[in-house]
Design a protein around this motif. Structure first.
Motif, PDB file in Angstrom:
ATOM      1  N   ARG A  16       0.811  -1.106  -0.069  1.00 27.75           N
ATOM      2  CA  ARG A  16      -0.058  -0.051  -0.052  1.00 27.75           C
ATOM      3  C   ARG A  16       0.978   1.428   0.034  1.00 27.75           C
ATOM      4  N   PRO A  17       1.012   1.755  -1.118  1.00 23.30           N
ATOM      5  CA  PRO A  17       2.192   2.961  -1.417  1.00 23.30           C
ATOM      6  C   PRO A  17       1.560   4.198  -0.396  1.00 23.30           C
ATOM      7  N   ASP A  18       2.362   5.086   0.018  1.00 25.95           N
ATOM      8  CA  ASP A  18       2.178   6.121   0.993  1.00 25.95           C
ATOM      9  C   ASP A  18       1.198   7.010   0.412  1.00 25.95           C
ATOM     10  N   GLU A  19       0.173   7.219   0.982  1.00 25.85           N
ATOM     11  CA  GLU A  19      -0.902   8.160   0.364  1.00 25.85           C
ATOM     12  C   GLU A  19      -0.311   9.564   0.328  1.00 25.85           C
ATOM     13  N   LYS A  20       0.377   9.916   1.505  1.00 27.53           N
ATOM     14  CA  LYS A  20       0.816  11.460   1.388  1.00 27.53           C
ATOM     15  C   LYS A  20       1.813  11.761   0.302  1.00 27.53           C
ATOM     16  N   ALA A  21       2.789  10.785  -0.124  1.00 24.33           N
ATOM     17  CA  ALA A  21       3.502  10.822  -1.383  1.00 24.33           C
ATOM     18  C   ALA A  21       2.905  10.785  -2.681  1.00 24.33           C
ATOM     19  N   ILE A  22       1.848  10.130  -2.522  1.00 21.70           N
ATOM     20  CA  ILE A  22       1.181   9.846  -3.981  1.00 21.70           C
ATOM     21  C   ILE A  22       0.222  11.310  -4.090  1.00 21.70           C
ATOM     22  N   MET A  23      -0.412  11.587  -3.188  1.00 19.12           N
ATOM     23  CA  MET A  23      -1.096  12.790  -3.214  1.00 19.12           C
ATOM     24  C   MET A  23      -0.282  14.389  -3.522  1.00 19.12           C
ATOM     25  N   THR A  24       0.894  14.218  -2.821  1.00 20.87           N
ATOM     26  CA  THR A  24       1.938  15.345  -3.472  1.00 20.87           C
ATOM     27  C   THR A  24       2.337  15.365  -4.566  1.00 20.87           C
ATOM     28  N   TYR A  25       2.492  13.956  -5.228  1.00 22.97           N
ATOM     29  CA  TYR A  25       2.992  14.033  -6.627  1.00 22.97           C
ATOM     30  C   TYR A  25       1.773  14.265  -7.731  1.00 22.97           C
ATOM     31  N   VAL A  26       0.593  13.794  -7.071  1.00 19.18           N
ATOM     32  CA  VAL A  26      -0.620  13.959  -8.046  1.00 19.18           C
ATOM     33  C   VAL A  26      -1.021  15.521  -8.278  1.00 19.18           C
ATOM     34  N   SER A  27      -1.028  16.334  -7.072  1.00 15.87           N
ATOM     35  CA  SER A  27      -1.178  17.669  -6.707  1.00 15.87           C
ATOM     36  C   SER A  27      -0.228  18.343  -7.868  1.00 15.87           C
ATOM     37  N   SER A  28       1.032  17.890  -8.044  1.00 16.37           N
ATOM     38  CA  SER A  28       2.055  18.562  -9.177  1.00 16.37           C
ATOM     39  C   SER A  28       1.268  18.466 -10.500  1.00 16.37           C
ATOM     40  N   PHE A  29       0.581  17.397 -10.926  1.00 12.10           N
ATOM     41  CA  PHE A  29       0.161  17.142 -11.955  1.00 12.10           C
ATOM     42  C   PHE A  29      -1.205  18.055 -12.240  1.00 12.10           C
ATOM     43  N   TYR A  30      -1.984  18.207 -11.082  1.00 15.53           N
ATOM     44  CA  TYR A  30      -3.008  19.239 -11.308  1.00 15.53           C
ATOM     45  C   TYR A  30      -2.688  20.653 -11.406  1.00 15.53           C
ATOM     46  N   HIS A  31      -1.667  21.192 -10.655  1.00 13.08           N
ATOM     47  CA  HIS A  31      -1.225  22.556 -10.803  1.00 13.08           C
ATOM     48  C   HIS A  31      -0.598  22.752 -12.478  1.00 13.08           C
TER      49      HIS A  31
END
Length: 914
Positions: free
Chosen positions: A232-247
């Protein structure tokens, strides 16, 4: 970041208050968070020219932590402590934590001491709190925010991809297809999605991470092996990386909009600069032509011959006919281009174009006026010089004739006066010599007038600057010297004869009488021959009629002259009879004169032959003057029609320009048809030019049948063409203004009606007070810097109206308006400037602030922009245009190659120098 809701922050942060710190101790998750959070921090710190290597060590002194917060928030924090002691570090970290708390973020169990001590758990928790506040909080999709909003955005973007199912921020991303789908949805050219396989997560993840880092400027925050190897990958790391795509992708649309706005502004600026360059070149070329032409027209170097002056006149006609008309068209086109450029500048909210010094339209007009003044003076000089040369030729010929006759008369006289024949002569011979000498003196006195005439003619030739004056003066001086010598010799011989007169008593009265009568008669005949052979110059019928009358009067004297001739011949015949009768030894000659009867008869016969020749010459000149009179009347008849026609057309154009009939397109079509009718009148002007050329070739210098000269007609015609072209251009600019600003025909009619009402003298322009009254009549309050378009006047409006009539007025605002509508400070307001102002007051146009904001988006919220960013976001030609004109950025946060887009944006709108 500007619109922040503390309550919203508390809502999404509440579940994190009891986050499982023990979970962070999981080696896999901790590794993922350290790598992801470090990459995220560096993506922002690199904007300030720095980075971190170890997340728990590099933030311990608080300096880079404060710098990170300044970069991501765009705000300045309190001044950090630069000391190396623990207390300084704790102070810096506290300043950072206080700043985070000031943004409504509730920090739980995170203290400055733990960060300074390098506590990994606390440091990662603090960075996650910063990420939530500054990278995820503002994400909002359909009124959801933060984590839910980011998840909903991911689900929507990946919905078209059947093999992607995003339900969370951990196991839904393990196969890597979610990351690839986000990239392919926004930038399909970067990934060949059809070749990806769900059973190859490492390839999918590495492909997404590499493409994001290379093309989307998203740092590599995760390791594919860590994600695949973790249940189960770290949720915070995934959210941080995905937010970069959003921005990255949400900012792409803003960047495209910003780039389009900049492209539009730069395209307008480039077009205007090209128009300015075209105007400068055309103005320079026209001024250079005027500069080269005026010295030629001002050259007054006289020629020595009529042929050379006639060639100059022909060159001047070629200039008028061939060289000047194209320049007249260029001057008209220059004014049209200038007006069009100013209109486009006003429509694009740019400052008015001020040409280089000496190249204003007024400067062109002044130079053109100087050209026309020189042209007029040159033509007058040419005609006067031709008259002068004609007069000089006449005088020179007259001088040669009189000098030749005089020299012929004086030939041998000096030798005769120097003879000493009286020394051996008889008494009768002495007396005869004395009488002969008296007769010679009479003849000498009769020739005195001719000598004076010769000297007077030579003097006049000198005063008229005759080219061959030296030879004339030399010949005249020789004649005068000879004349003085003749006088001296005559006096000397007379004294000698008088000394011997007492010894001589016999004198032949008849010879003496013959000599005395023959000499004046001979002089009269010589004068008559001179007059009959004298050339004449006349310019009117009256002058030739006067010469004809004088000639007729001369012919009336011929019978009396013939009687005198017969009487003189009778005396000679009587002398001959006496000599023959008394056998006087006279050697058959008159001792008192050299004039023989044969010479008198020969000159008389010559006079009789010259009379009919003179008659023929006068008749031919009379016919020529009649032809000249016909040319005058022909020219006058046409000029008296064309002159008033031009004036009428000028007045009609004036009325058309101020009257309102139909739409602007109807007015433009009417004006173009009107222009065509004017151009069709050109053959009549050309015909009049032909008649004028015939008049000049005939050397006709005045015309009593008309007050119009060809110069008047030419100037009027050129003004007519210029006026119709300028009027058409004004209507075209009004159409351009109307279409660009969305002005209705009713508004245009209202503007025109108001403008015409206050244009009292129908000049097509308003003075400052007329313009002020016109603005007030349309509801514009000069004193309050605001427009009112209610159609009614309250007490303040009524007061403003009274002020416009000369009482008192707030001049500051009015001066501002005048600087807009009259940038050249001519003191008048044209209708085009009035329309531009009225449309400008209500139109929404691009501003320097809007362009500056667009550049800030392209620059990623930095205060500067780099060359690479310009070339990436703008078309090549406009990117290079910006690079060439942007000044270097000198702010505290500057990096090598940074460019100042703020000063560049203000310069585009004339608020600073470009």
């Amino acid at each position: 970041m500007d619109h922040y809701d503390p309550q919203q922050t508390n809502d999404y942060m509440q579940p994190e208050e009891d986050w499982d710190r023990d979970l962070l101790l999981d080696p896999a998750w901790e590794k993922q968070q350290r790598k992801t959070f470090t990459a995220w921090c560096n993506s922002h710190l690199r904007k300030a020219g720095t980075q971190i290597e170890n997340i728990e060590e590099d933030f311990r002194d608080g300096l880079k932590l404060m710098l990170l917060l300044e970069v991501i928030s765009g705000e300045r924090l309190a001044k950090p402590e630069r000391g190396k002691m623990r207390v300084h570090k704790i102070s810096n970290v506290n300043k950072a934590l206080d700043f985070i708390a000031s943004k409504g973020v509730k920090l739980v169990s995170i203290g400055a001491e733990e960060i300074v001590d390098g506590n990994v758990k606390m440091t990662l928790g603090m960075i996650w709190t910063i990420i939530l506040r500054f990278a995820i909080q503002d994400i909002s999709v359909e009124e959801t925010s933060a984590k839910e909003g980011l998840l909903l955005w991911c689900q929507r973007k990946t919905a078209p991809y059947k093999n992607v199912n995003i339900q969370n921020f951990h196991i839904s991303w393990k196969d890597g297809l979610g990351f690839c789908a986000l990239i392919h949805r926004h930038r399909p050219e970067l990934i060949d999605y059809g070749k990806l396989r769900k059973d190859d997560p490492l390839t999918n993840l590495n492909t997404a991470f590499d493409v994001a880092e290379k093309y989307l400027d998203i740092p590599k925050m995760l390791d594919a092996e860590d994600i695949v190897g973790t249940a189960r990958p770290d949720e915070k790391a995934i959210m941080t990386y995905v937010s970069s795509f959003y921005h990255a992708f949400s900012g792409a649309q803003k960047a495209e909009t910003a780039a389009n706005r900049i492209c539009k502004v730069l395209a307008v600026n480039q077009e205007n600069e090209q128009l300015m360059e075209d105007y400068e070149k055309l103005a320079s070329d026209l001024l250079e032509w005027i500069r080269r032409t005026i010295p030629w027209l001002e050259n007054r170097a006289p020629e020595n011959t009529m042929q050379a002056m006639q060639q100059k006149l022909e060159d001047f006609r070629d200039y008028r006919r061939l060289h000047k008309p194209p320049k007249v068209q260029e001057k008209c086109q220059l004014e049209i281009n200038f007006n069009t450029l100013q209109t486009k500048l006003r429509l694009s909210n740019r400052p008015a174009f001020m040409p280089s010094e000496g190249k204003m339209v007024s400067d062109i007009n002044n130079a053109w006026g100087g050209l026309e003044q020189a042209e007029k003076g040159y033509e007058e000089w040419l005609l006067n010089e031709i008259r002068r040369l004609e007069r000089l030729d006449h005088l020179a010929e007259k001088f040669r004739q009189k000098a030749s006759i005089h020299e012929s008369w004086t030939d041998g006289k000096e030798a005769m006066l120097q003879q000493k024949d009286y020394e051996t002569a008889t008494l009768s011979e002495i007396k005869a010599l004395l009488k002969k000498h008296e007769a010679f003196e009479s003849d000498l006195a009769a020739h005195q007038d001719r000598v004076e005439q010769i000297a007077a003619i030579a003097q006049e030739l000198n005063e008229l600057d005759y080219y061959d004056s030296p030879s004339v003066n030399a010949r005249c001086q020789k004649i005068c010297d000879q004349w003085d010598n003749l006088g001296a010799l005559t006096q000397k011989r007379r004294e000698a004869l008088e000394r011997t007169e007492k010894l001589l008593e016999t004198i032949d009265q008849l010879y003496l009488e013959y000599a005395k009568r023959a000499a004046p008669f001979n002089n009269w005949m010589e004068g008559a021959m001179e007059d009959l052979q004298d050339t004449f110059i006349v310019h009117t019928i009256e002058e030739i009629q006067g010469l004809t009358t004088a000639h007729e009067q001369f012919k009336a004297t011929l019978p009396d002259a013939d009687k005198e001739r017969q009487a003189i011949l009778g005396i000679h015949n009587e002398v001959s009879k006496i000599v023959q009768t008394y056998h006087v030894n006279m050697a058959g000659t008159n001792p008192y004169t050299t004039i023989t009867p044969q010479e008198i008869n020969g000159k008389w016969e010559h006079v009789r032959q010259l009379v009919p020749r003179r008659d023929q010459a006068l008749m031919e000149e009379h016919a020529r003057q009649q032809q000249n009179e016909r040319l005058r009347k022909q020219f006058g008849a046409q000029a008296n029609v064309i002159g008033p026609w031009i004036q009428t057309k000028m007045e009609e154009i004036g009325r058309i320009s101020i009257e309102m009939h139909g739409t602007l397109e109807d007015q433009l079509n009417h004006l173009r048809q009107y222009e065509k009718s004017i151009v069709n009148y050109k053959p009549k002007i050309d015909q009049l030019e032909g008649d004028h050329q015939q008049i000049q070739e005939a050397l006709i210098f005045d015309n009593k049948h008309t007050n119009y000269t060809m110069e008047h007609i030419r100037v009027g015609w050129e003004q007519l063409l210029t006026t119709i072209a300028r009027t058409i251009n004004e209507v075209e600019n009004q159409i351009l203004t109307r279409d660009a600003k969305g002005i209705s025909q009713e508004q245009m009619n209202e503007f025109r009606a108001s403008f015409n009402h206050f244009d009292r003298d129908h000049s097509g322009t308003l003075g400052p007070e007329e313009f002020k009254a016109c603005l007030i009549s349309l509801g514009y309050d000069i004193g309050n810097d605001a427009q009112k378009k209610t159609g009614m006047m309250d007490c303040e409006d009524f007061r403003a109206c009274l002020i416009s009539m000369g009482y008192n007025m707030g001049e500051a605002e009015f001066a501002r308006i005048m600087s807009i509508v009259d940038p050249n400070r001519l003191g008048v307001v044209t209708f085009q400037a009035f329309i531009d102002f009225m449309s400008r007051e209500t139109a929404d146009t691009d501003t320097a602030d809007q362009v500056m904001a667009s550049f800030k988006i392209l620059a990623g919220d930095k205060n500067y922009i780099t060359v690479d960013e310009l070339r990436r976001e703008l078309p090549p030609d406009q990117a290079e245009y910006c690079i060439a004109r942007m000044a270097p950025y000198n702010g505290r946060d500057a990096v090598p190659g940074a460019l100042d887009y703020m000063s560049f944006s203000t310069a585009l709108y004339g608020e600073s120098d470009l």
